[in-house]
Design a protein around this motif. Structure first.
Motif, PDB file in Angstrom:
ATOM      1  N   MET A   1      -4.103  17.331 -12.272  1.00  0.00           N
ATOM      2  CA  MET A   1      -2.905  16.827 -11.603  1.00  0.00           C
ATOM      3  C   MET A   1      -2.115  15.956 -12.578  1.00  0.00           C
ATOM      4  O   MET A   1      -2.697  15.175 -13.334  1.00  0.00           O
ATOM      5  CB  MET A   1      -3.281  16.002 -10.371  1.00  0.00           C
ATOM      6  CG  MET A   1      -2.072  15.425  -9.626  1.00  0.00           C
ATOM      7  SD  MET A   1      -2.554  14.391  -8.232  1.00  0.00           S
ATOM      8  CE  MET A   1      -3.247  15.645  -7.142  1.00  0.00           C
ATOM      9  N   LEU A   2      -0.789  16.104 -12.533  1.00  0.00           N
ATOM     10  CA  LEU A   2       0.097  15.249 -13.313  1.00  0.00           C
ATOM     11  C   LEU A   2       0.696  14.213 -12.374  1.00  0.00           C
ATOM     12  O   LEU A   2       1.269  14.565 -11.338  1.00  0.00           O
ATOM     13  CB  LEU A   2       1.213  16.076 -13.959  1.00  0.00           C
ATOM     14  CG  LEU A   2       2.313  15.288 -14.670  1.00  0.00           C
ATOM     15  CD1 LEU A   2       1.750  14.470 -15.825  1.00  0.00           C
ATOM     16  CD2 LEU A   2       3.408  16.236 -15.169  1.00  0.00           C
ATOM     17  N   VAL A   3       0.551  12.941 -12.734  1.00  0.00           N
ATOM     18  CA  VAL A   3       1.067  11.848 -11.914  1.00  0.00           C
ATOM     19  C   VAL A   3       2.158  11.122 -12.697  1.00  0.00           C
ATOM     20  O   VAL A   3       1.906  10.610 -13.793  1.00  0.00           O
ATOM     21  CB  VAL A   3      -0.045  10.853 -11.529  1.00  0.00           C
ATOM     22  CG1 VAL A   3       0.524   9.758 -10.623  1.00  0.00           C
ATOM     23  CG2 VAL A   3      -1.203  11.575 -10.847  1.00  0.00           C
ATOM     24  N   LEU A   4       3.359  11.092 -12.146  1.00  0.00           N
ATOM     25  CA  LEU A   4       4.462  10.338 -12.743  1.00  0.00           C
ATOM     26  C   LEU A   4       4.495   8.977 -12.074  1.00  0.00           C
ATOM     27  O   LEU A   4       4.637   8.888 -10.854  1.00  0.00           O
ATOM     28  CB  LEU A   4       5.798  11.055 -12.517  1.00  0.00           C
ATOM     29  CG  LEU A   4       5.852  12.542 -12.854  1.00  0.00           C
ATOM     30  CD1 LEU A   4       7.217  13.103 -12.513  1.00  0.00           C
ATOM     31  CD2 LEU A   4       5.520  12.773 -14.315  1.00  0.00           C
ATOM     32  N   ALA A   5       4.369   7.913 -12.863  1.00  0.00           N
ATOM     33  CA  ALA A   5       4.260   6.582 -12.264  1.00  0.00           C
ATOM     34  C   ALA A   5       5.425   5.699 -12.655  1.00  0.00           C
ATOM     35  O   ALA A   5       5.715   5.522 -13.839  1.00  0.00           O
ATOM     36  CB  ALA A   5       2.949   5.922 -12.666  1.00  0.00           C
ATOM     37  N   GLY A   6       6.091   5.136 -11.651  1.00  0.00           N
ATOM     38  CA  GLY A   6       7.161   4.189 -11.903  1.00  0.00           C
ATOM     39  C   GLY A   6       6.596   2.843 -12.318  1.00  0.00           C
ATOM     40  O   GLY A   6       5.588   2.386 -11.767  1.00  0.00           O
ATOM     41  N   THR A   7       7.222   2.213 -13.299  1.00  0.00           N
ATOM     42  CA  THR A   7       6.779   0.894 -13.769  1.00  0.00           C
ATOM     43  C   THR A   7       7.913  -0.109 -13.579  1.00  0.00           C
ATOM     44  O   THR A   7       9.079   0.271 -13.464  1.00  0.00           O
ATOM     45  CB  THR A   7       6.381   0.953 -15.250  1.00  0.00           C
ATOM     46  OG1 THR A   7       7.477   1.472 -16.017  1.00  0.00           O
ATOM     47  CG2 THR A   7       5.167   1.842 -15.451  1.00  0.00           C
ATOM     48  N   PRO A   8       7.606  -1.402 -13.537  1.00  0.00           N
ATOM     49  CA  PRO A   8       8.647  -2.413 -13.301  1.00  0.00           C
ATOM     50  C   PRO A   8       9.765  -2.349 -14.344  1.00  0.00           C
ATOM     51  O   PRO A   8       9.508  -2.104 -15.528  1.00  0.00           O
ATOM     52  CB  PRO A   8       7.875  -3.726 -13.411  1.00  0.00           C
ATOM     53  CG  PRO A   8       6.463  -3.371 -13.070  1.00  0.00           C
ATOM     54  CD  PRO A   8       6.253  -2.006 -13.634  1.00  0.00           C
ATOM     55  N   ILE A   9      10.999  -2.579 -13.899  1.00  0.00           N
ATOM     56  CA  ILE A   9      12.129  -2.616 -14.827  1.00  0.00           C
ATOM     57  C   ILE A   9      12.359  -4.027 -15.342  1.00  0.00           C
ATOM     58  O   ILE A   9      13.219  -4.240 -16.201  1.00  0.00           O
ATOM     59  CB  ILE A   9      13.414  -2.066 -14.172  1.00  0.00           C
ATOM     60  CG1 ILE A   9      13.804  -2.890 -12.939  1.00  0.00           C
ATOM     61  CG2 ILE A   9      13.243  -0.603 -13.812  1.00  0.00           C
ATOM     62  CD1 ILE A   9      15.118  -2.466 -12.297  1.00  0.00           C
ATOM     63  N   GLY A  10      11.607  -4.971 -14.836  1.00  0.00           N
ATOM     64  CA  GLY A  10      11.749  -6.353 -15.277  1.00  0.00           C
ATOM     65  C   GLY A  10      10.624  -7.212 -14.749  1.00  0.00           C
ATOM     66  O   GLY A  10       9.713  -7.590 -15.480  1.00  0.00           O
TER      67      GLY A  10
END
Length: 281
Positions: A1-10
């Motif tokens: 499985m490929l997981v795209l993870a959002g990370t904090p912008i600040g």
């Protein structure tokens, strides 16, 4: 499985709760910057056990087949970028397309987005919008890209480097009209967050002094014009202003503003009219 993870912008506190779990669970983590990944995991108090590899613009094409082999071999691959969601002006699209092509499941850990945050803070219409990413660095290519969307009715969102912001805003004023409303969103969710609102001309003048930080620009869409004046009418209006004592450059700028057209279009019409041969009776 490929997981795209959002990370904090600040602000690190904006990290989605699932991010820590996915970082610990992944067999392989593909990171745009492995040093930033290390700071992120330390800040979240996360211990990773999976292998970490770099995945950025310079090696994206070469590394994608390697990651696809890992995925088809059963690995759980987590993709993170420096900030925000992968694939949004960041590495990711190429890997997602390749994974889909071979039948690998792709999912996401939704996270902060500079695009949506800037839209929400801009004070401009957000019911319809389009994301244009980064403008070309070269002036001619940038002007051409802006002309393509000068009549776009939806709100426009751009990313821009701080050292190119003044030039980009000036080019937008030229292409869209100096009075078009916009907002420059700087350092979103960080300590020195700032949202500067005004016309493109006002914002371009403000940016001349220099701006720092991560920049997102939101520009309101074009208003509907009942009927575009033809070239002869544009020339007539400029001539009338010149005869009233106004300098040609100022006359062209004002006529362009009134007509909702780029100054270049009015200027070209005036130049073409001057070149036409006059016939006497």
């Amino acid at each position: 499985m490929l997981v795209l993870a959002g990370t904090p912008i600040g602000d690190l506190a904006d990290a989605p709760p699932r991010l820590a779990a996915e970082l610990e669970r992944a067999d392989l983590i593909a990171a745009e910057d492995t040093r930033r990944l290390r700071r992120l995991t330390q800040g979240l108090g996360v211990h990773t056990t999976g292998r970490v590899v770099s995945y950025f613009e310079g090696n994206e094409a070469a590394r994608t087949p390697e990651l696809v082999r890992e995925l088809t071999g059963g690995a759980r691959v987590l993709l993170v970028t420096d900030a925000g969601m992968p694939s949004v002006s960041d590495p990711g699209y190429r890997l997602v397309a390749a994974a889909v092509e071979v039948g690998v499941r792709v999912t996401a850990v939704p996270g902060p987005s500079a695009v949506l945050t800037a839209l929400a803070l801009s004070g401009l219409p957000v019911d319809r919008f389009c994301f244009e990413g980064f403008l070309p660095r070269k002036a001619g290519e940038r002007a051409g890209r802006l002309r393509e969307v000068a009549a776009e009715r939806r709100t426009l969102v751009y990313f821009e480097a701080p050292h190119r912001l003044a030039a980009a805003l000036s080019a937008m004023a030229e292409a869209f009209g100096a009075d078009r409303r916009a907002a420059v969103c700087r350092e979103l969710t960080k300590t020195y967050e700032e949202v500067r609102r005004g016309t493109l001309a006002e914002l371009a003048a403000w940016a001349e002094a220099g701006v720092r930080g991560e920049i997102t620009v939101v520009v309101t869409g074009a208003t509907e014009v009942a009927e575009k004046p033809d070239e002869a009418e544009l020339v007539r209006r400029v001539t009338a202003r010149e005869e009233a004592g106004e300098h040609r450059k100022a006359a062209i700028a004002e006529v362009a503003r009134e007509a909702g057209l780029p100054k270049r279009e009015v200027f070209d019409a005036v130049v073409a009219a001057k070149k036409k041969p006059h016939t006497g009776s």
